[in-house]
Write an enzyme that holds these catalytic residues in place. Structure first.
Site, PDB file in Angstrom:
ATOM      1  N   CYS A  61       0.858  -1.185   0.000  1.00 28.68           N
ATOM      2  CA  CYS A  61       0.000   0.000   0.000  1.00 28.68           C
ATOM      3  C   CYS A  61       0.891   1.230   0.000  1.00 28.68           C
ATOM      4  CB  CYS A  61      -0.890  -0.014   1.236  1.00 28.68           C
ATOM      5  SG  CYS A  61      -1.967   1.430   1.358  1.00 28.68           S
ATOM      6  N   HIS A  78      -9.008  -3.539  -2.585  1.00 32.63           N
ATOM      7  CA  HIS A  78      -8.108  -2.781  -1.711  1.00 32.63           C
ATOM      8  C   HIS A  78      -8.485  -1.291  -1.730  1.00 32.63           C
ATOM      9  CE1 HIS A  78      -3.885  -1.984  -0.052  1.00 32.63           C
ATOM     10  NE2 HIS A  78      -4.282  -0.782  -0.429  1.00 32.63           N
ATOM     11  N   GLU A  79      -8.735  -0.750  -2.944  1.00 34.28           N
ATOM     12  CA  GLU A  79      -9.039   0.686  -3.058  1.00 34.28           C
ATOM     13  C   GLU A  79     -10.416   1.018  -2.486  1.00 34.28           C
ATOM     14  OE1 GLU A  79      -6.610   2.537  -3.540  1.00 34.28           O
ATOM     15  OE2 GLU A  79      -5.356   0.910  -4.266  1.00 34.28           O
ATOM     16  N   HIS A 111     -10.221   1.472   1.081  1.00 35.70           N
ATOM     17  CA  HIS A 111      -9.743   2.824   1.419  1.00 35.70           C
ATOM     18  C   HIS A 111     -10.897   3.823   1.430  1.00 35.70           C
ATOM     19  CE1 HIS A 111      -5.387   2.841   1.733  1.00 35.70           C
ATOM     20  NE2 HIS A 111      -5.230   2.172   0.603  1.00 35.70           N
TER      21      HIS A 111
HETATM   22 ZN    ZN Z   1      -3.612   1.162  -0.130  1.00 29.01          ZN
END
Ligand code: ZN
Length: 198
Positions: A107, A149-150, A153
């Site tokens: 990340c 993953h995004e 976020h």
């Molecule tokens: Zn990340």
């Protein structure tokens, strides 16, 4: 413009992104800057929180990754994912499919830290594009992982939250150090800014 990437310990990384109601010049400029920042950092994805904006906006580009394949099905047809990159995804809605597998992730907000994360192997996604159209596709492999993953976020969730407890324990002191460094940096910037205001 290459933007500074917020690191672990910055509170904005824990803020859920607000829906983007209007795709205006500010959003277009932010997306362009996020693409530039992601490419400069050799990342495959970047969320708005990572450049200090809590918005439902993320950019993805897996086209430079050769050793981890991706699949993409757009409008019912299998397409070459690299030809569709980069992606700018606004207000994305994700449906993860059932099959999961573990894979290595890093990340940009956690320099030099990686972990094995369990994710759905494939997903369905609907999002708005910068042109205001709706894009719908299915993704597998690295692309599916990067999108999950995004989108985490965008909801204030970080990949360390998804590590198993043994992995998290072994990273604990490095994470604490990174958090402290980040918070020291934020205090320093605030002090410089208030000096400049005088
Ligand atoms: Zn990340």
């Amino acid at each position: 413009m290459n933007l500074p990437i917020r690191q672990y310990g910055d509170p904005i990384l824990r803020v859920k992104g607000k829906r983007v109601d209007k795709i205006d010049n500010r959003i277009r400029e932010l997306a362009a800057n996020m693409l530039e920042t992601m490419h400069a950092a050799n990342g495959v994805g970047l969320a708005a929180q990572q450049v200090g904006e809590a918005l439902q906006l993320t950019v993805i580009d897996i086209s430079e990754v050769e050793d981890r394949p991706s699949t993409m099905r757009l409008n019912g047809k299998d397409v070459d994912p690299t030809a569709e990159m980069p992606l700018v995804l606004i207000n994305p809605q994700i449906t993860p499919h059932n099959e999961t597998s573990a894979g290595t992730e890093g990340c940009l907000s956690f320099p030099e830290i990686t972990g094995e994360i369990e994710r759905a192997e494939s997903i369905a996604l609907a999002a708005q594009t910068l042109e205001g159209d709706t894009i719908q596709f299915e993704a597998g492999g690295l692309l599916a992982r990067a999108i999950q993953h995004e989108i985490d976020h965008l909801n204030g969730i970080l990949f360390i939250d998804r590590m198993n407890s043994a992995a998290k324990a072994s990273l604990a002191s490095r994470l604490k150090r990174l958090q402290k460094e980040t918070q020291r940096g934020i205090k320093h910037r605030a002090a410089v800014a208030s000096d400049a205001a005088l």
